[in-house]
Design a protein around this motif. Structure first.
Motif, short mmCIF file in Angstrom:
data_model
loop_
_atom_site.label_atom_id
_atom_site.label_comp_id
_atom_site.label_asym_id
_atom_site.label_seq_id
_atom_site.Cartn_x
_atom_site.Cartn_y
_atom_site.Cartn_z
N HIS A 27 7.48 -5.09 7.63
CA HIS A 27 6.93 -3.74 7.68
C HIS A 27 8.07 -2.73 7.78
O HIS A 27 9.18 -3.06 8.19
N THR A 36 4.88 0.35 13.76
CA THR A 36 5.34 0.36 12.37
C THR A 36 4.77 1.59 11.66
O THR A 36 3.91 2.30 12.20
N CYS A 38 2.77 1.64 9.25
CA CYS A 38 1.34 1.48 8.99
C CYS A 38 0.53 1.42 10.27
O CYS A 38 -0.69 1.25 10.23
N CYS A 73 4.45 -5.48 3.55
CA CYS A 73 3.24 -4.71 3.84
C CYS A 73 3.03 -3.63 2.77
O CYS A 73 3.88 -2.76 2.60
N CYS A 76 3.05 0.00 4.19
CA CYS A 76 4.38 0.52 4.49
C CYS A 76 5.14 0.83 3.20
O CYS A 76 5.86 1.82 3.12
ZN ZN Z 1 3.11 -2.25 7.55
#
Ligand code: ZN
Length: 97
Positions: A27, A36, A38, A73, A76
């Motif tokens: 991430h 993170t 996200c 991710c 992200c």
């Molecule tokens: Zn993420």
């Protein structure tokens, strides 16, 4: 949100140069924050921080079996690429897998 995103990952591998490299699930993470990009809280997930590794992955990156990173991710990716390439046309990524 002014600093460069670094990496938070679920596992780590030591490269040939002895430097820790992120592995597993990767991430984006802004140093100084406790979650993170996200929104995953680092304290409640098992994500490790890699402040020395910039999050410079792209959705076009191809992961091989030799790569310690198994999953990047997408949220992200979309967040960091959207910020980094605002001036250019970019393809909007689906925010959910
Ligand atoms: Zn993420």
């Amino acid at each position: 949100m002014s600093s460069t995103p670094a990496v938070a990952a679920s596992s780590e591998a030591v490269g040939a140069d002895g430097v820790r490299q992120p592995g597993g699930e990767v991430h984006a993470w802004l140093p100084g924050q406790n979650q993170t990009v996200c929104g995953l809280p680092l304290s409640r997930t098992r994500l490790r921080r890699f402040p020395h590794v910039p999050f410079d992955y792209a959705s076009t990156d191809v992961l091989t079996e030799a790569d310690p990173v198994g999953y990047i991710c997408p949220r992200c990716l979309a967040a960091t690429q959207g910020r980094r390439r605002q001036e250019k046309s970019w393809v909007r990524q689906s925010p959910r897998p």
